[in-house]
Design a protein around this motif. Structure first.
Motif, PDB file in Angstrom:
ATOM      1  N   LEU A 125      -7.759  24.752  -6.474  1.00 43.29           N
ATOM      2  CA  LEU A 125      -7.818  23.304  -6.286  1.00 43.29           C
ATOM      3  C   LEU A 125      -6.943  22.626  -7.340  1.00 43.29           C
ATOM      4  O   LEU A 125      -6.872  23.088  -8.483  1.00 43.29           O
ATOM      5  CB  LEU A 125      -9.256  22.787  -6.415  1.00 43.29           C
ATOM      6  N   SER A 126      -6.309  21.534  -6.955  1.00 45.87           N
ATOM      7  CA  SER A 126      -5.548  20.751  -7.928  1.00 45.87           C
ATOM      8  C   SER A 126      -5.664  19.275  -7.577  1.00 45.87           C
ATOM      9  O   SER A 126      -5.855  18.906  -6.416  1.00 45.87           O
ATOM     10  CB  SER A 126      -4.080  21.168  -7.946  1.00 45.87           C
ATOM     11  N   TYR A 127      -5.572  18.450  -8.613  1.00 48.48           N
ATOM     12  CA  TYR A 127      -5.613  17.004  -8.453  1.00 48.48           C
ATOM     13  C   TYR A 127      -4.429  16.408  -9.205  1.00 48.48           C
ATOM     14  O   TYR A 127      -4.057  16.895 -10.285  1.00 48.48           O
ATOM     15  CB  TYR A 127      -6.919  16.428  -9.010  1.00 48.48           C
ATOM     16  N   GLY A 128      -3.823  15.394  -8.623  1.00 45.35           N
ATOM     17  CA  GLY A 128      -2.706  14.732  -9.293  1.00 45.35           C
ATOM     18  C   GLY A 128      -2.813  13.230  -9.182  1.00 45.35           C
ATOM     19  O   GLY A 128      -3.271  12.692  -8.159  1.00 45.35           O
ATOM     20  N   ILE A 129      -2.453  12.543 -10.255  1.00 42.73           N
ATOM     21  CA  ILE A 129      -2.404  11.086 -10.234  1.00 42.73           C
ATOM     22  C   ILE A 129      -1.071  10.644 -10.832  1.00 42.73           C
ATOM     23  O   ILE A 129      -0.610  11.196 -11.846  1.00 42.73           O
ATOM     24  CB  ILE A 129      -3.586  10.453 -10.996  1.00 42.73           C
ATOM     25  N   ASN A 130      -0.431   9.674 -10.174  1.00 40.18           N
ATOM     26  CA  ASN A 130       0.775   9.047 -10.681  1.00 40.18           C
ATOM     27  C   ASN A 130       0.523   7.550 -10.798  1.00 40.18           C
ATOM     28  O   ASN A 130       0.083   6.916  -9.821  1.00 40.18           O
ATOM     29  CB  ASN A 130       1.956   9.292  -9.744  1.00 40.18           C
ATOM     30  N   PHE A 131       0.788   7.015 -11.968  1.00 38.46           N
ATOM     31  CA  PHE A 131       0.611   5.585 -12.200  1.00 38.46           C
ATOM     32  C   PHE A 131       1.922   5.015 -12.726  1.00 38.46           C
ATOM     33  O   PHE A 131       2.560   5.611 -13.608  1.00 38.46           O
ATOM     34  CB  PHE A 131      -0.514   5.321 -13.207  1.00 38.46           C
ATOM     35  N   ALA A 132       2.340   3.866 -12.189  1.00 31.61           N
ATOM     36  CA  ALA A 132       3.567   3.212 -12.657  1.00 31.61           C
ATOM     37  C   ALA A 132       3.351   1.701 -12.670  1.00 31.61           C
ATOM     38  O   ALA A 132       2.729   1.143 -11.759  1.00 31.61           O
ATOM     39  CB  ALA A 132       4.742   3.559 -11.746  1.00 31.61           C
ATOM     40  N   ARG A 133       3.865   1.057 -13.722  1.00 30.05           N
ATOM     41  CA  ARG A 133       3.735  -0.393 -13.860  1.00 30.05           C
ATOM     42  C   ARG A 133       5.076  -0.967 -14.333  1.00 30.05           C
ATOM     43  O   ARG A 133       5.631  -0.511 -15.345  1.00 30.05           O
ATOM     44  CB  ARG A 133       2.643  -0.730 -14.866  1.00 30.05           C
ATOM     45  N   ASP A 134       5.614  -1.923 -13.592  1.00 30.29           N
ATOM     46  CA  ASP A 134       6.823  -2.655 -13.972  1.00 30.29           C
ATOM     47  C   ASP A 134       6.437  -4.110 -14.213  1.00 30.29           C
ATOM     48  O   ASP A 134       6.025  -4.810 -13.269  1.00 30.29           O
ATOM     49  CB  ASP A 134       7.877  -2.571 -12.870  1.00 30.29           C
ATOM     50  N   ASN A 135       6.565  -4.571 -15.441  1.00 28.20           N
ATOM     51  CA  ASN A 135       6.236  -5.949 -15.794  1.00 28.20           C
ATOM     52  C   ASN A 135       7.502  -6.807 -15.848  1.00 28.20           C
ATOM     53  O   ASN A 135       8.506  -6.415 -16.429  1.00 28.20           O
ATOM     54  CB  ASN A 135       5.530  -6.005 -17.151  1.00 28.20           C
ATOM     55  N   ASN A 136       7.409  -7.974 -15.218  1.00 26.89           N
ATOM     56  CA  ASN A 136       8.530  -8.916 -15.186  1.00 26.89           C
ATOM     57  C   ASN A 136       9.804  -8.280 -14.636  1.00 26.89           C
ATOM     58  O   ASN A 136      10.910  -8.527 -15.127  1.00 26.89           O
ATOM     59  CB  ASN A 136       8.789  -9.513 -16.567  1.00 26.89           C
ATOM     60  N   ASP A 137       9.627  -7.472 -13.610  1.00 27.98           N
ATOM     61  CA  ASP A 137      10.763  -6.900 -12.908  1.00 27.98           C
ATOM     62  C   ASP A 137      11.497  -8.020 -12.162  1.00 27.98           C
ATOM     63  O   ASP A 137      10.880  -8.956 -11.646  1.00 27.98           O
ATOM     64  CB  ASP A 137      10.278  -5.841 -11.915  1.00 27.98           C
TER      65      ASP A 137
END
Length: 807
Positions: free
Chosen positions: A648-660
């Protein structure tokens, strides 16, 4: 511009000069090749892993393996020695291997075919022409799983190829044994009475992450395929008739809010060896219903999302067709290229998601003199949409894609065992007065005899026949030092304004010229601290042709290494030290927007996958020379190997662009940008339960959510900067969700034959209503757009050489 250009050239020259001044290695000395003479046998061979047939005792042995990675050149240990024997008859060659190892240290995770997993491995690399250009690599894990690929120096290993061969493994008191049969129909060789093949034997001792080869592979030299041993003794064999028929039948039940639909399909794939060099592949009545789903994203940029090719016909054995980068197979059977013209009160009843593929074939291979020829042809059907008048109720049809023919032609001449000159042509011809396109490329890849230096380049030319005909070109030159601890490369590109390969290929940028350079250092043997260590520094500077404005200026450096516990680490820094200009984001000819200076960095850690529990973590950040503008994010994921069968595997990707700063609309003569915050969260879960090496259950789940929140609007000025816009009041917030769930059962019940049962549900939902609760968004998506599919597919491989005996 001239000053900055001088800086780029200076950087490249400095890299070259530094590498030469820092170390002056002698040219590598390639060791004498080992030779193994095979034994002919007339005895019946049972592939059971036992090696109990009498002839095995009389066969010559291949021993004294040498480590390739990480401690290059180190002999194998006596208590982990490898003994390999080879025999042959009129049907194929046989490999028997005795692999010594303490059973307490053996790893044997059961996986699907072509998935190495966490296991010990043994393999053979075969080259029937002994020309150092192409290997057939056939590998078996200690759990009995087969991996196979076609390997070339230019394209690496292509595991989409599945050969028809036989193998078995057996655990013993000294370690394990492997027995293999490779039918002649699975590989390529000449018609000579006396055969001389290139060969190397490969072994991975997984618990120490050590890889060994029978004929020494010198890590100081970049070309592995040139360092194979020699297999002799095979005489008076003939390439067999290579004819495989693969009929299939499949059924689908699809259910959504519109109702339930049942579909039955049947067809056939054909593989025919025209001669000992060339193979014909054809699909009649294609069925791609069980193809892996696309990972769709919220795309706010000026370019289309490039999707992976998951259809086996367009991935298997396509190394020739990928030369020159002119072929993007997803163009075949993609969305319609035409636009619907609507009159007043009209609307489209249903938009076609894709164009049906009527048939496709490819012919590919290579002569004994090194000439590779590839021909690929596909035909897609004429596609119409139904348009209804919402007042009168009248309907009419309009063509959005005519009958179309897609073609790829490749000639690739190899010489001196490590160099090549190629010609590639692609064309799209649409029936009637619709747009046609043609693109050609001339490529060269030249390497010194000792594989120490490389010079490569290309010239490409494109023609578009449409309302307005356009011709364009691009060119590239690249030079590199490819051996030793210190290596360098550099080169440049020129792309004209009207260069366009996007009818058959994919290309995002044009109308520019650039220069780039690279310098790297690596250790070839472990130290007290590192098993591996790699340092890299590179840069690229790019100018728009007509204005001379700099549209890319990038310098980066990174370090990647593994410690003595086989954990992997990396860290990197990126700098864009000069203000540049983006000519694509405005979506308008001759307009541009400035990009601020920025810098950032990243690092990653990936713990040893040999452990039952492993973890990956990769954060990054970027800071811009613009008020409160920054980007940051991370990817992370634990991996659980609960047993040799369950993973079993779990993956999370988080991305944040401020004032793009991004394009949103055109209003009258104004180009409207938005100051926005963009947040993306992607969660995925995958799992596997293997009953044995032929039978597995697999699960994949992906939930992707991305939203863009507008803070205020801006007007793009002629100089590429912004002015506040207080009059534009449209809603341009974006909220995109994508859900996919696949649960499958796969059984390879015979070589090349498979039963696949798949349950899938998926949903895609887009709205301009912002909701920042991830669970609410998922619930809303599943309630409104969920589509259920249950399917069963059976394919059976018929080998002519066996089938003729049935009659």
């Amino acid at each position: 511009m001239n000053l900055k250009l001088s800086l780029v050239v200076s950087f490249i020259c400095t890299s070259i000069g530094f590498s030469q001044e820092s170390i002056s290695p002698e040219l590598p000395n390639i060791a004498a090749k080992k030779t193994l003479t095979v034994l002919r046998t007339d005895q019946t061979v049972t592939i059971d892993g036992k090696l109990d047939e009498p002839f095995w005792k009389n066969a010559q042995t291949a021993t004294d393996f040498v480590m390739f990675q990480p401690d290059n050149g180190k002999p194998e240990l006596k208590n982990e020695k490898s003994i390999v024997r080879v025999a042959y008859d009129n049907d194929g060659i046989y490999i028997g291997a005795e692999l010594y190892q303490d059973s307490a240290n053996m790893l044997k995770e059961i996986t699907q075919r072509d998935n190495f997993g966490t296991s010990d491995h043994f393999g053979i690399f075969l080259n029937g022409y002994n020309d150092g250009q192409q290997d057939f690599r056939l590998i078996v894990s200690a759990a009995g799983t087969q991996m196979d690929c076609i390997a070339t120096q230019e394209n690496g290993e292509d595991y989409s190829w599945d050969g028809i061969w036989y193998s078995a493994v057996k655990m013993t008191d000294f370690g394990w044994t492997v027995e293999m049969k490779i039918p002649y129909a699975a590989i390529r060789f000449s018609k000579k009475d006396k055969q001389v093949w290139g060969v190397n034997f490969f072994r991975e001792v997984r618990y120490k992450k050590q890889k060994y080869a029978w004929n020494k592979i010198d890590a100081n030299i970049g070309n592995i395929m040139q360092q194979a041993g020699v297999l002799t003794g095979i005489e008076n064999i003939k390439p067999p008739t290579r004819l495989f028929l693969i009929p299939y039948a499949s059924g689908y039940v699809n259910q959504n809010k519109e109702g339930t639909e049942t579909t039955l399909k049947g067809g056939m794939d054909i593989k025919y060896g025209i001669n000992d060099s060339f193979t014909l592949d054809a699909i009649l009545v294609p069925d791609f219903g069980q193809t892996v789903f696309d990972n769709k994203i919220l795309n706010l940029g000026p370019f289309e999302q490039q999707l992976n090719e998951n259809r086996a016909f367009f991935t298997e054995g396509t190394d020739l067709f990928n030369k020159g980068g002119l072929f993007y197979s997803r163009r075949i059977g993609s969305k319609p290229s035409g636009k619907v013209t609507l009159n007043e009160n009209e609307s489209v009843q249903e938009e076609p998601g894709a164009i049906n593929l009527l048939n496709a074939l490819k012919v590919s291979g290579r002569t004994s003199k090194g000439l590779g020829i590839g021909i690929l042809n596909a035909v897609t059907e004429k596609t119409e949409v139904s348009i209804v008048n919402n007042v009168t109720g009248e309907t009419r049809n309009e063509v959005v894609e005519p009958l179309a023919n897609y073609n790829v032609l490749v000639f690739d001449q190899r010489f001196r065992k490590n160099s090549s000159v190629s010609f590639v042509n692609t064309s799209v011809m649409r029936n009637g007065s619709y747009r046609d396109a043609n693109a050609s490329a001339l490529l060269f890849d030249l390497n010194t005899k000792a594989n120490t230096y490389k010079l490569s380049g290309n010239f490409k030319y494109s023609t578009i026949n449409d309302i307005e005909d356009k011709n364009g070109f691009s060119s590239n030159l690249y030079i590199a030092k490819t051996f030793g601890k210190y290596r360098f490369s550099g080169g440049g590109n020129y792309v004209s304004k009207d260069f366009n390969i996007n009818d058959m290929g994919i290309n995002f940028t044009k109308n520019y010229h650039n220069f780039f350079g690279n310098f790297s250092y690596r250790i070839l043997n472990p130290t007290k601290t590192f098993n591996s260590f790699y340092y890299n520094a590179n840069s690229s500077f790019e100018w728009q042709n007509e204005t001379g404005k700099l549209q890319n200026a990038w310098v980066g450096t990174s370090i990647n290494f593994s410690n003595k516990k086989n954990d992997d680490f990396g860290i990197g820094l990126d700098f864009n030290p000069i203000e540049t200009y983006d000519f694509y984001q405005p979506r308008t000819a001759n307009r541009y927007v400035y990009r601020p200076k920025n810098y950032g960095g990243w690092f990653y850690v990936s713990t040893n996958y040999n452990n039952p529990f492993a973890f990956d973590f990769n954060p990054y950040f970027y800071i811009y020379d613009q008020t409160k503008r920054n980007s940051y994010g991370f990817s992370a994921g634990p991996r659980f190997r609960l047993s040799d069968k369950l993973f079993l595997s779990y993956g999370i990707n988080f991305a944040r662009d401020n004032n793009d700063k991004g394009f949103v609309d055109k209003a009258a003569s104004d180009i409207i940008f938005a100051n926005r915050n963009v947040t993306t969260i992607e969660n995925s879960v995958s799992g596997k339960y293997a009953i044995n090496s032929q039978m597995t259950f697999n699960m994949k789940v992906r939930y992707y959510w991305s939203y863009s929140e507008i803070k205020n609007y801006l007007t793009l000025l002629e100089d590429g900067y912004f002015a506040p816009n207080t009059t534009y009041d449209q809603n341009n917030n974006d909220n995109f969700k994508s859900w996919n769930y696949d649960l499958s059962y796969t059984w390879w019940f015979a070589p090349g034959s498979q039963i696949s049962v798949l349950y899938r549900n998926n949903a895609i939902h887009y709205e301009q209503r912002l909701n920042k609760n991830i669970i609410d968004n998922l619930a809303h998506t599943l309630e409104n757009d969920l589509n259920h599919t249950f399917s069963v597919s059976v394919k059976y491989l018929i080998d002519y050489n066996k089938a003729k005996n049935w009659l």
